[in-house]
Design a protein around this motif. Structure first.
Motif, PDB file in Angstrom:
ATOM      1  N   UNK A   1      53.584  51.382  80.678  1.00 43.50           N
ATOM      2  CA  UNK A   1      54.713  52.265  81.004  1.00 43.50           C
ATOM      3  C   UNK A   1      54.871  53.303  79.901  1.00 43.50           C
ATOM      4  N   UNK A   2      54.996  54.568  80.325  1.00 38.53           N
ATOM      5  CA  UNK A   2      55.260  55.664  79.404  1.00 38.53           C
ATOM      6  C   UNK A   2      56.757  55.991  79.429  1.00 38.53           C
ATOM      7  N   UNK A   3      57.235  56.589  78.345  1.00 37.52           N
ATOM      8  CA  UNK A   3      58.644  56.924  78.259  1.00 37.52           C
ATOM      9  C   UNK A   3      59.104  57.890  79.340  1.00 37.52           C
ATOM     10  N   UNK A   4      58.203  58.771  79.793  1.00 34.46           N
ATOM     11  CA  UNK A   4      58.568  59.709  80.858  1.00 34.46           C
ATOM     12  C   UNK A   4      58.873  59.000  82.173  1.00 34.46           C
ATOM     13  N   UNK A   5      58.344  57.802  82.353  1.00 35.72           N
ATOM     14  CA  UNK A   5      58.566  57.066  83.595  1.00 35.72           C
ATOM     15  C   UNK A   5      59.990  56.506  83.696  1.00 35.72           C
ATOM     16  N   UNK A   6      60.761  56.592  82.615  1.00 29.55           N
ATOM     17  CA  UNK A   6      62.162  56.187  82.688  1.00 29.55           C
ATOM     18  C   UNK A   6      62.990  57.184  83.477  1.00 29.55           C
TER      19      UNK A   6
END
Length: 276
Positions: free
Chosen positions: A205-210
């Protein structure tokens, strides 16, 4: 010689004759009273009645002391009435608003002169009593709620915190817009602190996926666009390069965290308060 057949007369004393009662001297005899009632023993008082009687006695003694004490009461009453320790006043500011100086209007109830507002540092919802001058406070208008009373031009007092489930439908509809306007006003801060620094938060999971509506493919495109320019210089450059509305996406994430306290990780805790 006497004849045995001769009757012998013996003079025996006779009893006194009863006097006949005259009709005028007749008295009626007293009727029989019957059996006298024996007084019944009084029942012993129960425990509760005994305690109540003791309480009444002690209360009477205390009342007597209060009335006959020195200058209007017993020692405790005298202390309260004659310059004793004053009771601490109730705090005006809730603990959730500690350190908060500004709040933004979400809804203004002109009938009650009450404003539902959002604090800027923690995005906490509060209720404010404002002056009844008839002026409507528009959504996202800033109000000073700090400790300096001289700067409070509109706010009279802080009534307490506001629960989102008890807000009106209009306030619920305007709340995401107010959050977005707050993010837009501090767009450069959020671009530097989030969009230029976000990285993987786990192996998958990447931070942009939040952000809402951002999946793995979109997150990878945003990382590639950032690598091509190094860092985004402005929110306009970010929106053009990634084909997104950065302020709207971040505001929607903030609103989701406000609605769900169990959501983690929380960007509201990582990015707030805004450092000017």
């Amino acid at each position: 010689m006497t004849d045995p057949r001769r009757k012998r007369h013996i003079n025996a004393p006779s009893a006194p004759k009863k006097k006949e009662a005259s009709p005028d001297s007749y008295k009626m005899s007293r009727p029989a009273e019957g059996r006298k009632e024996v007084p019944k023993p009084k029942p012993e008082p129960s425990r509760s009645e005994g305690r109540q009687q003791q309480g009444n006695r002690s209360g009477g003694q205390r009342t007597g002391r209060n009335q006959g004490g020195r200058q209007g009461g017993d020692r405790r009453g005298g202390r309260n009435q004659q310059g004793g320790r004053p009771r601490p006043a109730k705090p005006e500011r809730p603990k959730a608003l500690t350190g908060e100086d500004w709040a933004r209007v979400i809804e203004h109830d002109t009938k009650e002169d009450v404003v539902t507002a959002m604090s800027e540092k923690t995005l906490g919802f509060c209720r404010l009593k404002v002056k009844s001058d008839g002026q409507l406070l528009i959504p996202s208008q800033r109000l000073y709620i700090g400790l300096d009373g001289a700067q409070r031009k509109e706010v009279v007092s802080i009534l307490g915190m506001a629960r989102r489930d008890r807000m009106s439908n209009m306030a619920k509809m305007d709340m995401p817009l107010v959050v977005q306007m707050f993010v837009e006003e501090h767009a450069s801060y959020f671009v530097d602190e989030f969009y230029n620094k976000a990285g993987p938060i786990s192996l998958k999971v990447h931070g942009f996926e939040l952000l809402p509506d951002v999946g793995k493919k979109k997150a990878a495109q945003m990382v590639e666009a950032r690598n091509s320019v190094g860092v985004f210089a402005s929110v306009e450059e970010l929106n053009t390069a990634c084909n997104i509305d950065a302020a709207e996406l971040l505001a929607r994430r903030f609103v989701s965290e406000l609605e769900d306290p169990a959501m983690a990780p929380r960007l509201t805790e990582l990015l707030l308060p805004v450092e000017a």
